[in-house]
Design a protein around this motif. Structure first.
Motif: not given
Ligand SMILES: NC(=O)c1ccc[n+]([C@@H]2O[C@H](COP(=O)([O-])OP(=O)(O)OC[C@H]3O[C@@H](n4cnc5c(N)ncnc54)[C@H](OP(=O)(O)O)[C@@H]3O)[C@@H](O)[C@H]2O)c1
Length: 308
Positions: A284-291, A299-308
């Motif tokens: 649900t917060r993937a847009p924030e990560a991609l932005a 700041p480093g790598k960002l990952v989407i956790d599909l289990r949350r």
């Protein structure tokens, strides 16, 4: 049906949307996985923008974002060897199926099993940043003791190159913004902050005779500024800017194979490579990560956790 996040047309962030899609069916050379984690990469927004349409494939809109994922195999195509239902894997979604989704298709030949010791989040960063770092250093084939400039040492690719180069006995100098200093110097690299004055002049202070090779992760004018530091232009390899060839350098040659994924996983297990994941986000917060990644100073790598 599963959750997915992607874009309904080419364009800026306002074309992005959440939707549902049925589990895709694997072709002969593909595996269907339940996604546990997906890496966030600059290529994701490049694909959405429509600037690299040759890489988008011919799938209908909406397209699902994401190129790399770790997860569990649900089904295996008839031509895929070495993978079974239930395996924990990581790989490339070169199929066009995207990875910011509950399920996706990975290319069997570009997918590898994940050692038990690796978390899903770490495993999800292996295909793009991890194997790019491996490929670029293999391509340069520098001898121990050689000097390497990493332009953009604070990014996902840059920080991976820095760690592998250190373990290969290279002298590493890296450029980054002030916020990346601690991250870079923790790898043993010398650091030049590009935000305070001429980066080329300040690099000359560190390496007056130039460097044996340059790995560029930034491109554009920044690539042009640092290229003269290389003793030979042919020793400049860019991972993101094809115009490096106009300067006498080369682009990274990507292998995208299972062997590379396995080598990177092994380096992680042995403690030689940390992807430096700064945050994981629920879908649900993937847009924030991609932005953040699109802002070019993540700041480093960002990952989407599909289990949350
Ligand atoms: N060919 C391939 O298969 C392949 C694979 C992976 C990546 N790539 C490409 O490689 C590039 C980097 O990818 P990535 O995953 O490392 O991206 P990333 O994690 O978003 O990192 C980019 C880094 O560049 C730094 N940066 C921005 N402007 C800079 C400048 N002028 N000088 C020095 N550093 C600067 C940013 O940090 P600061 O805060 O320090 O500015 C940021 O950490 C992208 O263009 C990507 O598409 C290609």
């Amino acid at each position: 049906m599963g959750r997915a996040w992607g874009y309904r047309d080419f364009g800026a962030a306002d074309v992005q949307e959440f939707f549902e899609r049925p589990n895709p069916a694997p072709g002969p050379d593909e595996v269907l996985i339940r996604v546990a984690a997906a890496g966030v990469n600059p290529l994701d927004h490049h694909l959405r923008s429509g600037h690299v349409r040759e890489l988008n494939g011919h799938v209908p809109f909406p397209h699902v974002l994401g190129m790399e994922a770790a997860g569990t195999v649900l089904a295996v195509g008839s031509d895929v060897t070495g993978l079974s239902v239930g395996d924990r894997v990581t790989g490339f979604a070169l199929t066009g199926a995207g990875t910011y989704a509950d399920t996706t298709l990975l290319l069997g030949a570009s997918t590898a099993r994940v050692p038990d010791a690796l978390s899903d989040a770490w495993a999800a960063t292996i295909p793009v940043a991890g194997t790019t770092a491996l490929d670029v250093l293999d391509q340069l084939a520098l001898p121990t003791g050689a000097s390497l400039l990493i332009n953009g040492i604070g990014g996902g690719v840059g920080i991976a190159v820095a760690q592998l180069a250190r373990d290969h006995g290279l002298r590493v100098v890296g450029t980054g913004s002030t916020a990346k200093r601690a991250l870079a110097t923790a790898t043993g690299a010398e650091f030049v902050d590009y935000t305070t004055g001429s980066v080329a002049e300040r690099l000359r202070g560190h390496v007056p005779d130039g460097v044996d090779a340059v790995v560029d992760t930034v491109g554009g004018q920044s690539l042009r500024d640092v290229t003269p530091l290389a003793k030979q232009p042919s020793a400049v390899v860019s991972v993101g800017d094809a115009s490096v060839t106009e300067l006498g350098g080369t682009q990274v040659h990507r292998r995208l194979d299972r062997a590379g994924l396995e080598r990177v996983a092994d380096l992680m297990v042995q403690g030689q490579l940390d992807p430096h994941i700064s945050a994981t986000y629920p879908l649900t917060r993937a847009p924030e990560a991609l932005a953040l990644v699109e802002g070019r100073h993540a700041p480093g790598k960002l990952v989407i956790d599909l289990r949350r």
